[in-house]
Write a protein that holds these residues in place. Sequence first.
Motif, short mmCIF file in Angstrom:
data_model
loop_
_atom_site.label_atom_id
_atom_site.label_comp_id
_atom_site.label_asym_id
_atom_site.label_seq_id
_atom_site.Cartn_x
_atom_site.Cartn_y
_atom_site.Cartn_z
N ILE A 1 2.02 -1.84 4.30
CA ILE A 1 1.74 -0.41 4.29
C ILE A 1 2.88 0.46 4.37
O ILE A 1 3.79 -0.32 4.97
CB ILE A 1 0.85 0.29 5.30
N GLU A 2 3.07 1.40 3.54
CA GLU A 2 4.37 2.05 3.52
C GLU A 2 4.61 3.54 3.84
O GLU A 2 3.86 4.38 3.30
CB GLU A 2 4.50 2.08 2.00
N PRO A 3 5.18 3.58 4.85
CA PRO A 3 5.43 5.00 5.76
C PRO A 3 6.83 5.45 4.93
O PRO A 3 7.83 4.57 5.17
CB PRO A 3 5.45 4.77 7.04
N ASP A 4 6.73 6.55 4.16
CA ASP A 4 8.03 7.32 4.16
C ASP A 4 8.36 8.03 5.46
O ASP A 4 7.42 8.36 6.01
CB ASP A 4 7.83 8.16 2.90
N LEU A 5 9.60 7.96 5.58
CA LEU A 5 9.81 8.59 6.92
C LEU A 5 11.03 9.97 6.80
O LEU A 5 11.95 9.80 6.08
CB LEU A 5 10.74 7.53 7.95
N GLY B 1 0.85 -1.30 0.06
CA GLY B 1 -0.02 0.10 -0.01
C GLY B 1 0.82 1.20 0.06
O GLY B 1 1.25 1.48 0.93
N HIS B 2 1.11 1.69 -1.21
CA HIS B 2 2.05 3.02 -1.26
C HIS B 2 1.40 4.32 -0.91
O HIS B 2 0.53 4.84 -0.96
CB HIS B 2 2.29 3.13 -2.80
N ARG B 3 2.14 4.65 0.41
CA ARG B 3 1.60 5.87 1.01
C ARG B 3 0.40 5.52 1.67
O ARG B 3 -0.19 6.62 2.07
CB ARG B 3 1.85 7.21 0.22
N PRO C 1 9.00 0.74 5.92
CA PRO C 1 9.49 2.14 5.93
C PRO C 1 10.42 2.25 5.08
O PRO C 1 11.28 1.70 5.00
CB PRO C 1 9.94 2.32 7.53
N GLU C 2 10.46 3.74 4.65
CA GLU C 2 11.35 4.16 3.75
C GLU C 2 12.32 5.38 4.47
O GLU C 2 11.62 6.24 4.74
CB GLU C 2 11.15 4.84 2.33
N THR C 3 13.58 5.18 4.58
CA THR C 3 14.45 6.31 4.93
C THR C 3 14.47 7.20 4.05
O THR C 3 15.27 7.12 3.00
CB THR C 3 15.90 5.83 5.48
N LYS C 4 14.06 8.66 4.15
CA LYS C 4 13.82 9.50 3.03
C LYS C 4 15.10 10.30 3.43
O LYS C 4 15.28 11.12 4.41
CB LYS C 4 12.66 10.28 3.11
N HIS C 5 16.11 10.58 2.26
CA HIS C 5 16.99 11.56 2.23
C HIS C 5 17.83 11.17 3.64
O HIS C 5 18.09 12.22 4.27
CB HIS C 5 16.62 12.89 2.13
N VAL D 1 12.68 -2.54 5.31
CA VAL D 1 13.24 -1.14 5.33
C VAL D 1 13.77 -0.92 3.96
O VAL D 1 14.48 -1.59 3.26
CB VAL D 1 14.24 -0.93 6.23
N GLN D 2 13.55 0.32 3.37
CA GLN D 2 13.97 0.57 1.96
C GLN D 2 14.76 1.97 2.07
O GLN D 2 14.36 2.80 2.87
CB GLN D 2 12.79 0.67 1.04
N SER D 3 15.57 2.14 0.77
CA SER D 3 16.33 3.24 0.84
C SER D 3 16.81 3.57 -0.56
O SER D 3 17.11 2.55 -1.30
CB SER D 3 17.42 3.56 1.63
CA CA Z 1 8.59 5.23 -0.73
#
Ligand code: CA
Length: 389
Positions: free
Chosen positions: A69-73, A42-44, A175-179, A212-214
Amino acid sequence: MSPFHTKAGLLALASIALLTACGGDGDDAYPTLTGDKPLVLGHRGASGYLPDHTLEGYKKAIELGADFIEPDLVATKDGALIARHEPNITSTTDVAQRPEFAARKTKKVVDGVEEEGWFASDFTLAEIKTLRAVQPLAERDQSHNGKYPIPTLEEVLDLAKTEGARVGRTVGVYPETKHPTYHGNLGLKLEDRLLAVLAKYGYTSKTSPVIVQSFEVSNLKYLRTKTQVRLVQLVDADDVKPDGSMSLVAPYDKPYDFALAGDPRTFASLLTPEGLKEVKTYADGIGPWKPYLIPSKQVDANNDGKPDDLNGDGKIDERDRVMLPPTAVVKNAHAAGLFVHAYTFRSEARRLASDFKGDPKAEYKLFYDLGVDGVFSDFPDHAKAARDH
Ligand code: CA
Ligand code: G3P
């Protein structure tokens, strides 16, 4: 592609009599790395229906059948991890309408690009909690704007557990570690904060319901030394050229930590057989933009130097592209032992190539037949329907 992919092996062949016309009840029917069903991610949240990164959106994604489910962080000033797609919260919250925060408007450089607006790292969590989410895409339902708070990672993990129990299945969190470099430079390194939250929930192993994604590499390598939870190397690009080849223009040409280190490798380098072998040393899967797997091209039949308007609507968009044969990326990733979770699947007609004739399920089926192990989808119900029927 035959449902009897070689990876399914002899067991699948032995199961042949049990398979149904739609591909069978057995998971061996799927040409994924493991033979299991591809995952619906589930994207965002369910961002085709509700504002991105809200508990309400994540709950809807679960109700619509999302496996994860996908939270960008991003991080707040006081180091809380919150679910937002960008550190710049201007387009996804009502902060610009809050006079009490008017003076916080500023400029920051994110991955080498200057941006203006309001940034999560200038707000405490308590202040963030006074804001409400808004739908950033004008073409999508704006009626929920201003209703829903901004969730923390812990609230997302709690929701996945409680809603998973309610619907009777495990719901994962992705979760995605953003920047990561940007956050590190602010003194708000994401990785240890993320690990601490995951450890609190007991999510430390490969079987934990977490991935976990990056888009960066070095933070994934760091995480690999600290946790056994599954890790995913995201692979981006700037655009797709008219002929279907990938456009690699900064800052979307390579992981930002590569750019800072002067590393000549691009995102595309990570998808070569050698690149995939290297990724396998620190990650469990890849998350490529979907045109890396099956590209599409524009058509210029009359050679006037302009793309043909295939559907004659006076505009040039995805509907005026035709799908090309698949690349070897899925095959090579599987050969390297990596799963492939492709992004982003969206159901609006203008986002679907001409081949799909406005039917989003046709696009999912093409990628499922190729062997993707999961799809990041704004419309999890469509992803699930295409998979299960
Ligand atoms: Ca993402
Ligand atoms: O994380 C997969 C996909 O979400 C990457 O794109 O920009 O939507 O985070 P983005």
